[in-house]
Design an enzyme around this catalytic site. Structure first.
Site, PDB file in Angstrom:
ATOM      1  N   GLY A  96       8.991   7.204  -0.674  1.00 13.45           N
ATOM      2  CA  GLY A  96       8.010   6.173  -0.350  1.00 13.45           C
ATOM      3  C   GLY A  96       8.692   4.853  -0.024  1.00 13.45           C
ATOM      4  O   GLY A  96       9.147   4.616   1.096  1.00 13.45           O
ATOM      5  N   SER A 125      10.400   7.647  -6.774  1.00 14.07           N
ATOM      6  CA  SER A 125      11.433   6.639  -7.055  1.00 14.07           C
ATOM      7  C   SER A 125      12.833   7.063  -6.607  1.00 14.07           C
ATOM      8  O   SER A 125      13.816   6.813  -7.308  1.00 14.07           O
ATOM      9  CB  SER A 125      11.424   6.268  -8.545  1.00 14.07           C
ATOM     10  OG  SER A 125      10.177   5.703  -8.878  1.00 14.07           O
ATOM     11  N   HIS A 143      -1.137  14.384  -1.330  1.00 19.27           N
ATOM     12  CA  HIS A 143      -0.362  13.317  -1.986  1.00 19.27           C
ATOM     13  C   HIS A 143      -1.179  12.772  -3.162  1.00 19.27           C
ATOM     14  O   HIS A 143      -2.408  12.678  -3.078  1.00 19.27           O
ATOM     15  CB  HIS A 143      -0.040  12.202  -0.989  1.00 19.27           C
ATOM     16  CG  HIS A 143       0.949  11.221  -1.540  1.00 19.27           C
ATOM     17  ND1 HIS A 143       0.585  10.208  -2.403  1.00 19.27           N
ATOM     18  CD2 HIS A 143       2.286  11.120  -1.385  1.00 19.27           C
ATOM     19  CE1 HIS A 143       1.665   9.522  -2.748  1.00 19.27           C
ATOM     20  NE2 HIS A 143       2.711  10.054  -2.137  1.00 19.27           N
ATOM     21  N   GLU A 188       6.296  16.037  -6.734  1.00 15.52           N
ATOM     22  CA  GLU A 188       6.271  14.595  -6.990  1.00 15.52           C
ATOM     23  C   GLU A 188       5.573  14.333  -8.318  1.00 15.52           C
ATOM     24  O   GLU A 188       4.325  14.245  -8.361  1.00 15.52           O
ATOM     25  CB  GLU A 188       5.507  13.871  -5.878  1.00 15.52           C
ATOM     26  CG  GLU A 188       6.160  13.950  -4.530  1.00 15.52           C
ATOM     27  CD  GLU A 188       5.786  12.735  -3.684  1.00 15.52           C
ATOM     28  OE1 GLU A 188       6.693  12.008  -3.287  1.00 15.52           O
ATOM     29  OE2 GLU A 188       4.594  12.508  -3.453  1.00 15.52           O
ATOM     30  N   ASN A 210       7.599   8.438   3.586  1.00 17.75           N
ATOM     31  CA  ASN A 210       6.145   8.282   3.552  1.00 17.75           C
ATOM     32  C   ASN A 210       5.855   6.785   3.657  1.00 17.75           C
ATOM     33  O   ASN A 210       6.034   6.042   2.700  1.00 17.75           O
ATOM     34  CB  ASN A 210       5.589   8.848   2.237  1.00 17.75           C
ATOM     35  CG  ASN A 210       4.089   8.624   2.111  1.00 17.75           C
ATOM     36  OD1 ASN A 210       3.418   8.288   3.081  1.00 17.75           O
ATOM     37  ND2 ASN A 210       3.569   8.817   0.902  1.00 17.75           N
ATOM     38  N   TRP A 211       5.405   6.400   4.844  1.00 13.03           N
ATOM     39  CA  TRP A 211       5.198   4.974   5.108  1.00 13.03           C
ATOM     40  C   TRP A 211       3.904   4.435   4.508  1.00 13.03           C
ATOM     41  O   TRP A 211       3.662   3.229   4.535  1.00 13.03           O
ATOM     42  CB  TRP A 211       5.191   4.744   6.619  1.00 13.03           C
ATOM     43  CG  TRP A 211       6.526   4.443   7.179  1.00 13.03           C
ATOM     44  CD1 TRP A 211       7.724   4.413   6.514  1.00 13.03           C
ATOM     45  CD2 TRP A 211       6.813   4.109   8.546  1.00 13.03           C
ATOM     46  NE1 TRP A 211       8.730   4.069   7.379  1.00 13.03           N
ATOM     47  CE2 TRP A 211       8.209   3.886   8.629  1.00 13.03           C
ATOM     48  CE3 TRP A 211       6.044   3.988   9.694  1.00 13.03           C
ATOM     49  CZ2 TRP A 211       8.830   3.539   9.821  1.00 13.03           C
ATOM     50  CZ3 TRP A 211       6.664   3.638  10.882  1.00 13.03           C
ATOM     51  CH2 TRP A 211       8.045   3.415  10.946  1.00 13.03           C
TER      52      TRP A 211
HETATM   53  C1  PEP Z   1       5.600   8.683  -2.532  1.00 10.08           C
HETATM   54  O1  PEP Z   1       4.693   7.876  -2.358  1.00 10.08           O
HETATM   55  O2  PEP Z   1       5.500   9.834  -2.086  1.00 10.08           O
HETATM   56  C2  PEP Z   1       6.778   8.259  -3.272  1.00 10.08           C
HETATM   57  C3  PEP Z   1       7.630   9.166  -3.655  1.00 10.08           C
HETATM   58  O3  PEP Z   1       6.894   6.911  -3.516  1.00 10.08           O
HETATM   59  P1  PEP Z   1       8.171   6.155  -4.123  1.00 10.08           P
HETATM   60  O4  PEP Z   1       9.404   6.752  -3.466  1.00 10.08           O
HETATM   61  O5  PEP Z   1       7.972   4.744  -3.772  1.00 10.08           O
HETATM   62  O6  PEP Z   1       8.170   6.415  -5.599  1.00 10.08           O
END
Ligand code: PEP
Length: 258
Positions: free
Chosen positions: A241, A220, A104, A174, A15-16
């Site tokens: 992310g 994360s 999201h 998530e 996910n950019w």
């Molecule tokens: C996300 O934004 O979907 C995400 C999982 O971010 P990160 O991996 O940076 O926690």
């Protein structure tokens, strides 16, 4: 029209968000990633990753990559017609998107309601656009009430969807507290949620339909911990992310998971 996805491949989705700053950087990234995939020491499937990119880059990234699927980070819940500044699922498909995220937590934080999310999911699946429904608790209570809340949430989000469209559906678990944080959920914490989500899917569509849905973990994920979610967390893939915004980190995650 998008084909239903295969269950045999772990789905590794980046996910950019609002990166990178330019089309040139985006194209350079996927070309560099593809080069690693085709010339690296691991034998990977030809299509080894998914990237949810800013919409404006989708056609350029589609033209640039041979090894990835490119998608959007959101869809509009409006329909074809007189609404300004929105992109609907059929337009994304026609513009080359292979999939989209919906719900999201960063979109929910801007005011997307549970009803609006359910409506978007229904429109996206009706268009047969592979749809990654994101959900997760803000915090956990010791008594485990969040598990029931997650089951209720997934039932609500899919309340307008016919079960024969489940083959286009992916769910990304998530936990909000783990997104952009220092610490992810543990694979065991993730596993309990996967069981609850599968139970909710089975209630909605029956066990055979519930089995068709990929469930991912996000929050994360790093090169060091990615594989543990697939091995012990009971998920079919990952939504990533920050670590998807670095070519080497994303490549390490893709290759370790495949
Ligand atoms: C996300 O934004 O979907 C995400 C999982 O971010 P990160 O991996 O940076 O926690």
């Amino acid at each position: 029209m998008a084909k239903p996805i295969s269950r045999h491949v772990p789905l590794i989705i980046g996910n950019w968000k609002t990166t990178p700053a330019t089309r040139e950087e985006a194209v350079k990234f996927v070309k560099g990633l593809d080069r690693k995939i085709t010339t690296g020491k691991y034998k990977l499937p030809r299509r080894a990753y998914y990237l949810a990119a800013p919409d404006i880059f989708i056609p350029h990234l589609k033209a640039a990559t041979k090894n990835g699927y490119i998608g959007s980070q959101n869809v509009s819940g409006t329909s074809l017609g007189q609404t300004t500044g929105q992109t609907i699922p059929s337009q994304l498909l026609s513009g080359g998107a292979d999939f989209t995220l919906i719900g999201h937590s960063e979109v929910r934080a801007t005011g997307e309601t549970a009803d609006a999310r359910a409506h978007k999911v229904a429109l996206s699946l009706q268009a047969k656009l592979m749809t990654v429904l994101c959900l997760g608790e803000h915090e956990r209570d010791k008594g485990g009430k969040y598990l029931q809340e997650l089951e209720d949430d997934v039932k609500h989000a899919l309340s307008l969807v016919k079960r024969d469209l489940f083959e286009y559906l992916v769910i990304a678990y998530e936990p909000v507290w783990a997104i952009g944080a220092k610490t992810p959920a543990t694979p065991q914490e993730c596993f309990e949620v996967v069981i609850a989500l599968r139970r909710a899917l089975a209630t909605l569509g029956g066990i055979d339909y519930a089995k068709k849905v990929h469930i991912l973990y996000g929050g994360s994920v790093l090169p060091e911990n990615a594989k543990s979610f697939l091995e012990e967390g009971g998920v079919d893939g990952l939504l990533i992310g920050r670590a998807s915004q670095d070519v080497q980190d994303f490549y390490t995650i893709i290759s370790s998971c495949h």
